[in-house]
Design a protein around this motif. Sequence first.
Motif, short mmCIF file in Angstrom:
data_model
loop_
_atom_site.label_atom_id
_atom_site.label_comp_id
_atom_site.label_asym_id
_atom_site.label_seq_id
_atom_site.Cartn_x
_atom_site.Cartn_y
_atom_site.Cartn_z
N LEU A 393 0.96 -1.08 0.03
CA LEU A 393 0.17 -0.12 0.26
C LEU A 393 0.90 1.17 0.11
O LEU A 393 0.39 2.33 0.11
CB LEU A 393 -0.94 0.05 1.18
N GLY A 394 2.18 1.02 -0.16
CA GLY A 394 2.95 2.16 0.02
C GLY A 394 3.52 2.43 1.12
O GLY A 394 4.62 3.62 1.29
N LEU A 395 3.61 1.78 2.26
CA LEU A 395 4.13 2.02 3.59
C LEU A 395 4.36 0.70 4.36
O LEU A 395 3.52 -0.35 4.20
CB LEU A 395 2.95 2.58 4.59
N ASN A 396 5.60 0.41 4.67
CA ASN A 396 6.00 -0.86 5.17
C ASN A 396 6.52 -0.51 6.67
O ASN A 396 7.31 0.27 6.78
CB ASN A 396 7.10 -1.52 4.39
N ILE A 397 5.98 -1.29 7.31
CA ILE A 397 6.58 -0.97 8.97
C ILE A 397 7.25 -2.53 9.37
O ILE A 397 6.43 -3.70 9.39
CB ILE A 397 5.26 -0.67 9.76
N SER A 398 8.45 -2.43 9.66
CA SER A 398 9.09 -3.58 10.16
C SER A 398 9.56 -3.56 11.64
O SER A 398 9.75 -2.36 12.24
CB SER A 398 10.52 -3.74 9.46
N GLN A 399 8.91 -4.55 12.46
CA GLN A 399 8.99 -4.70 13.88
C GLN A 399 9.93 -5.94 14.20
O GLN A 399 9.90 -6.96 13.94
CB GLN A 399 7.88 -4.58 14.61
N ASN A 400 10.84 -5.61 15.31
CA ASN A 400 11.94 -6.49 15.84
C ASN A 400 11.10 -7.04 17.17
O ASN A 400 11.04 -8.36 17.47
CB ASN A 400 13.11 -6.45 16.19
N LYS A 401 10.72 -5.98 17.83
CA LYS A 401 9.77 -6.33 18.95
C LYS A 401 8.26 -5.58 18.93
O LYS A 401 8.07 -4.58 18.38
CB LYS A 401 10.47 -5.76 20.09
N LYS A 402 7.50 -6.20 19.63
CA LYS A 402 6.03 -5.59 19.43
C LYS A 402 6.15 -4.54 20.62
O LYS A 402 5.18 -4.65 21.68
CB LYS A 402 4.82 -6.79 19.47
N LEU A 403 6.49 -3.54 20.28
CA LEU A 403 6.28 -2.49 21.16
C LEU A 403 5.60 -1.22 20.67
O LEU A 403 5.41 -1.16 19.36
CB LEU A 403 7.89 -1.74 21.58
N ARG A 404 5.14 -0.19 21.54
CA ARG A 404 4.44 0.91 21.16
C ARG A 404 5.15 2.27 21.20
O ARG A 404 5.96 2.32 22.31
CB ARG A 404 3.15 0.76 21.55
N ASN A 405 4.50 3.26 20.58
CA ASN A 405 5.14 4.66 20.71
C ASN A 405 3.97 5.51 21.06
O ASN A 405 2.98 5.03 20.54
CB ASN A 405 5.92 5.20 19.56
#
Length: 696
Positions: A393-405
């Motif tokens: 969709l034009g945006l890629n989000i890579s996570q090593n840990k499932k944390l939040r900001n």
Amino acid sequence: MTFLTEYSLWFALICILIGASYSFLLYYKNRNIVFESRAKRTMFIFRGITVALIAFLLLAPMLRLTIKKTEKPIIIVGVDNTESIILTPDSNFYATTFKTNYKDLIRQLQKNYEVVNYALGGSVHLIHDNTTLDFSEKSTNLAALFEEINDYYTNRNIGAVILLTDGIFNEGSNPLYLAEKQKAPVYTVGMGNPEAQPDLYISNIVYNRQTFLGNLFPVEIKVAATQLAGKNTTLTVSDGNKDIFTKNINIAGNQFFENVRFTLTAKEKGVHRYQVNLTPVENEISIKNNSASFYIEVIDQREKIAIIYHSPHPDISAIKSALETSDRYQIDLFSTDKLPANIDNYVLFILHQLPSNHQVANNLVAKIQTAGNACWYILGESSNLQTFNGLNLGLNISQNKKLRNEAMPAFNDNFVSFTFSDEAKKMLAKLPPVSTPFGEYKSVVSSNTFLYQKINGITTNYPLFIFNDNNAARTGILTGTGIWQWKLYNYLYANNHDVFNEIINKTTFYLSTKGDKSFFRVMVKNVYNENAPVDITAELYNESYELQNDPEVQFQYIGKDGKKHEMQFSKQNNAYFLSLGKLPAGTYSWSANVKFGDKSYSKSGVFTVQEIDLETLSLVANHSLLQNIAESTHGKFYTADDFSSLENDIRKNENIKTIASYQKRYSLFLNSWWYFIAIILLFGAEWFMRKWGGGY
């Protein structure tokens, strides 16, 4: 003043020893130099001191200075510059005597204080020496003055705030709540007349701003009158030159109020202006508030929007309630176990936390993409980011840990796809944070970022709200949940949901609008307010749909006076921008054209500037509000015809005084001009004596 070095001062003895040794070897061990004894001793001393001073620089010597800084008290003055001031029998007083007294007050204050002068209207504007009060502002936001003080004068020596106004406000929050938070006293000067005068006026018009072709739509006009018992008037509503509703009204008392309700029929598509008039009554204080107008946009059909959610969430309710403020949309809610049978009926899908960890909803997403429907994705803790990334969709989000900001919104100044009011832009910077995924964000070049994430006070390049315009349909991605808090914040500080509703509705309208595939596009709103500038944006594309802004774009408009006005767009980023400023109420036709290569493009249309009559709705000054503000801040209330003692009262206030602060400043000898000159003088004196004595 304190003398410091980077190393122990005992090393200074070594510097002196170096200077003395060097000078001794030069003048007493060197047998080739013959000078008179007294001259030799003097040159010995000069050379020894100079070498010692140079060696002393190796210790990084510095001076620590304590600087006393004084700050005079700041007196912030806000004066009401709105129409309500001169719509009373005292208009001549405010145009002459009051202005003179006001200028005298400013001159007296400037002798002892730093004076910052603001004109108050829908917003605050600095008054410069060549600025005059013209009482032309169309609305009053008294709270904006105290917001300005909080934004720009925190930790400053504010001695007092002087507020000169009639106390009538029709925008923003109640100024009393913000004034009470001020540490400085607020001195208020009551302008206008607090006593009810004979007046007949239209206090409000309630109507839906949009309706559908062929519909009957209700209108409610609130008629009010003071001190006119026994009088008669006629209410007339007209569409152009044709009267479409008339009613005779008998004014039954000195405090009269009546709701007049009726319905109209939407017969033609477009924006329609309706004029409301009350026939004047003898002895009225003003007849300007006897007239008002309202605008209704008639559209063809209601568009359907589907909100599909993984699980119930307050964001869903907040978005739905914002969309329901417009008649343009029909909102349908679906859980993942009850999906719509026919997706072709919907112009936009809002997917809340879908695809999720429990309901991937691949089939639904595939159908939406195949059908070319616009889609708004809202990512949350339950979102399956791996599946989401696979949708391309034009945006890629890579996570090593499932944390939040916890990310606050930061507006992208280069965003031009749709415009926002100044109030919305200002509030965007203050909205509470939302919960976003912690990880690495990568977006394609063609993406259009609306909001960035501001984390721990730092604006990042991580998108919080981003759009992508595919060939099939537009896609929006909100990377966090918790925007329901934005709605609460909006109400807390403005007593309404206008900014939140504006964000949701403009986002939805942009996404649901079918993409314009033309190479030349001009974004002009149907209706503008007369107290706001008419801002227009334009975009030019090449055949690969890449933004271009090399050629000049010409624009012209024709107002109700029939005069043609021609101008040129300015180039902004990769697009074009043009501000026509504030225009008088009326209907304007416009056209824009550009030549790109061997092709010419043109666009044309119509926009309307609607009247703002907020200042005419009530002309009874609210001096009780000003008295409460003064009392709650330990200030004082004065009347407009006698505030000559105000400057003297401020001068007698012992809490308004100059503040002294002390700052420490460090000065390295290496950067000191006087240290350098001392060395040059010593070397020069020694050189002169050597030459005078016949030495080399």
